[in-house]
Design a protein around this motif. Structure first.
Motif, PDB file in Angstrom:
ATOM      1  N   GLU A 105      17.944  27.969  11.493  1.00 42.13           N
ATOM      2  CA  GLU A 105      18.448  26.759  10.636  1.00 42.13           C
ATOM      3  C   GLU A 105      18.515  27.327   9.285  1.00 42.13           C
ATOM      4  N   GLU A 106      17.561  27.937   8.617  1.00 46.95           N
ATOM      5  CA  GLU A 106      17.780  28.348   7.500  1.00 46.95           C
ATOM      6  C   GLU A 106      19.149  29.215   7.191  1.00 46.95           C
ATOM      7  N   LYS A 108      21.660  29.300   8.977  1.00 47.28           N
ATOM      8  CA  LYS A 108      22.812  28.527   9.297  1.00 47.28           C
ATOM      9  C   LYS A 108      23.047  27.533   7.975  1.00 47.28           C
ATOM     10  N   GLU A 109      22.227  27.110   7.264  1.00 42.47           N
ATOM     11  CA  GLU A 109      22.369  26.277   5.988  1.00 42.47           C
ATOM     12  C   GLU A 109      22.973  27.354   4.993  1.00 42.47           C
ATOM     13  N   MET A 110      22.307  28.452   4.604  1.00 41.61           N
ATOM     14  CA  MET A 110      22.803  29.326   3.798  1.00 41.61           C
ATOM     15  C   MET A 110      24.098  30.122   3.872  1.00 41.61           C
ATOM     16  N   ARG A 112      26.547  28.211   5.547  1.00 44.24           N
ATOM     17  CA  ARG A 112      27.459  27.093   5.324  1.00 44.24           C
ATOM     18  C   ARG A 112      27.738  27.152   3.744  1.00 44.24           C
ATOM     19  N   GLU A 113      26.824  27.135   2.994  1.00 41.94           N
ATOM     20  CA  GLU A 113      26.983  27.025   1.499  1.00 41.94           C
ATOM     21  C   GLU A 113      27.769  28.202   1.043  1.00 41.94           C
ATOM     22  N   LYS A 116      31.705  27.505   2.103  1.00 39.25           N
ATOM     23  CA  LYS A 116      32.019  26.243   1.748  1.00 39.25           C
ATOM     24  C   LYS A 116      33.670  26.447   1.203  1.00 39.25           C
ATOM     25  N   LEU A 129      30.065  27.898  12.647  1.00 42.25           N
ATOM     26  CA  LEU A 129      29.451  26.505  12.413  1.00 42.25           C
ATOM     27  C   LEU A 129      30.048  25.412  12.888  1.00 42.25           C
TER      28      LEU A 129
END
Length: 463
Positions: A105-106, A108-110, A112-113, A116, A129
């Motif tokens: 999850e970590e 995935k979020e990094m 995604r950022e 962008k 994603l």
């Protein structure tokens, strides 16, 4: 053909140009060519086998065979020993530990950022994603970096940048010829359903092929582009859904390999190894090296310090005499190509009666014993069969024995000695007009254990 973690004679890889941590594993992903298989036809009652002692054995022949076996065993002892077998981890998030799920999850979020401003980004045909396939891909990078999230993110970013610079989408559509089709090819599946890739290093004994692939820097660049294209096309056929098969079973055939003296091959290997270890993590299920020569020990020893325990646990080594049995441990004989001891024929119509969906029966034949396979037949029919003993050095005969007391035994094939130079597979058929038994007899006069492979099929009777 060099790939990370599976090339037989690679030079130690140089450190990456960036300041990223050193790679944690060497893996060689390759190709996939899976075709739908037809449903197998119904089989008659399983045959009965019978072991019998032969009437006599030639003492002089035994002495010669024993001396040859001693030499083979001496060479086999030089081959690197396999470590504890690697077991693939689950790629389902629900099967991960709490800390591993948190890392996914970590990451995935990094990611995604980071993406962008990029819009939609895909890798190996999978939009990142967008769905659960992303988790499977992220797990590959995390496992390659031992779940260090920042290192895994660094690796993904470098991989995406490299793919863009390499113009991967355009490479997929290029026509790079078929000169290397016999060097690397896909054939069948393992017992665990992994697609199997064969890397045949002996093909480079062909001087023209070797020169075309490695003689100049441009030739080596072209070879690398072909290898990457082959790999990319193959990976896109894998299943990246959770629980899907997304790794490849590698078979590396070192028979007649050019060996370490070829400078050009070493350069190409080094270049390919670096690219593959940095950009294709966790695509290998198992690395099996067959027909391993004695000189390979020195190069495995040199490579050993650069391999992690995880990578080495995927390695299996077999000398020439043990190669077929080693393959059969992981791949069923109906899936193994004829040239490697199996019964599978690919890309031709020379075996219309059987396919990979028709299972093969394996029977060990002890030294100096006779084995008889008895197939009971309960109706008028045409029975077809094929049979082989790897390396032969046995006698083989076939006959039909009717159940009727006043019937006559029909000799279909008179017992004859089969040598290693004979055709590797015997195929035959017989029209059965009455109930009885088909008897296939193999006599092993040698002091070596043999393996009998056979399969049969019943077809409708026609006048």
């Amino acid at each position: 053909m060099a790939d990370s973690g599976s090339n037989p004679t690679p030079s130690p890889p140089p450190p990456p140009a960036d300041t990223a941590p050193p790679p944690q594993q060497l893996d060689l992903p390759t190709a996939l060519a899976a075709e739908p298989e037809p449903e197998p036809e119904p089989k008659p009652k399983p045959p009965v086998t019978d072991n019998k002692e032969p009437d006599n054995t030639c003492e002089e022949d035994v002495v010669v065979v024993e001396e040859k076996e001693k030499e083979e065993e001496k060479e086999e002892r030089k081959i690197p020993q396999s470590l504890e077998s690697f077991k693939e981890e689950s790629n389902r998030v629900c099967d991960l530990s709490e800390s591993e799920r948190k890392s996914v999850e970590e990451l995935k979020e990094m990611l995604r950022e980071e993406l962008k401003a990029e819009g939609e980004v895909s890798i190996w045909g999978v939009p990142l994603l967008k769905d659960e396939r992303t988790d499977v891909i992220l797990l590959k990078f995390l496992r390659a970096r031992e779940f260090r999230v920042k290192d895994a993110l660094f690796m993904i970013k470098n991989t995406l940048r490299w793919r863009k610079d390499f113009n991967m989408d355009a490479l997929l559509d290029e026509d790079l010829g078929d000169d290397l089709d016999k060097v690397v090819f896909m054939h069948g599946h393992s017992r665990q359903e992994h697609p199997v890739c064969y890397n045949v290093y002996g093909e480079f004994q062909n001087k023209d092929l070797y020169r075309k692939a490695f003689s100049t820097e441009q030739a080596r660049t072209n070879f690398l582009r072909w290898r990457i294209q082959f790999l990319e096309r193959s990976i896109r056929k894998l299943d990246f859904s959770p629980g899907g098969i997304n790794t490849i079973f590698q078979v590396n055939d070192l028979k007649n390999s050019p060996g370490p003296a070829k400078r050009e091959l070493r350069l190409a290997t080094k270049q390919a190894l670096q690219l593959l270890q940095d950009n294709y993590p966790e695509f290998v299920a198992k690395q099996v090296f067959i027909n391993v020569p004695w000189w390979y020990l020195a190069f495995y020893t040199m490579l050993n310090p650069f391999l992690t325990q995880r990578t080495k646990s995927k390695f299996v080594f077999a000398g020439p005499s043990k190669s077929p049995d080693t393959l059969f441990k992981y791949i069923s004989p109906e899936q193994v190509p004829i040239q490697y001891g199996g019964l599978s024929v690919d890309f031709c119509d020379c075996n219309p009666d059987f396919s990979v969906s028709d299972p093969v029966t394996e029977i060990p034949i002890k030294p100096t014993t006779k084995q008889t396979v008895e197939i009971a037949i309960y109706e008028k029919c045409i029975i077809v069969w094929e049979l082989r003993v790897v390396g032969w050095e046995v006698s083989y005969g076939a006959e039909f024995k009717p159940d009727a007391t006043d019937g006559y035994t029909v000799i279909i094939q008179k017992a004859a000695k089969m040598s290693p130079t004979d055709e590797p597979v015997v195929s035959n058929s017989f029209k059965v007009g009455e109930l009885g038994k088909l008897l296939l007899t193999v006599d092993n006069p040698t002091t070596k254990k043999k393996r009998l492979l056979y399969r049969f099929k019943i077809k409708p009777y026609s006048d």
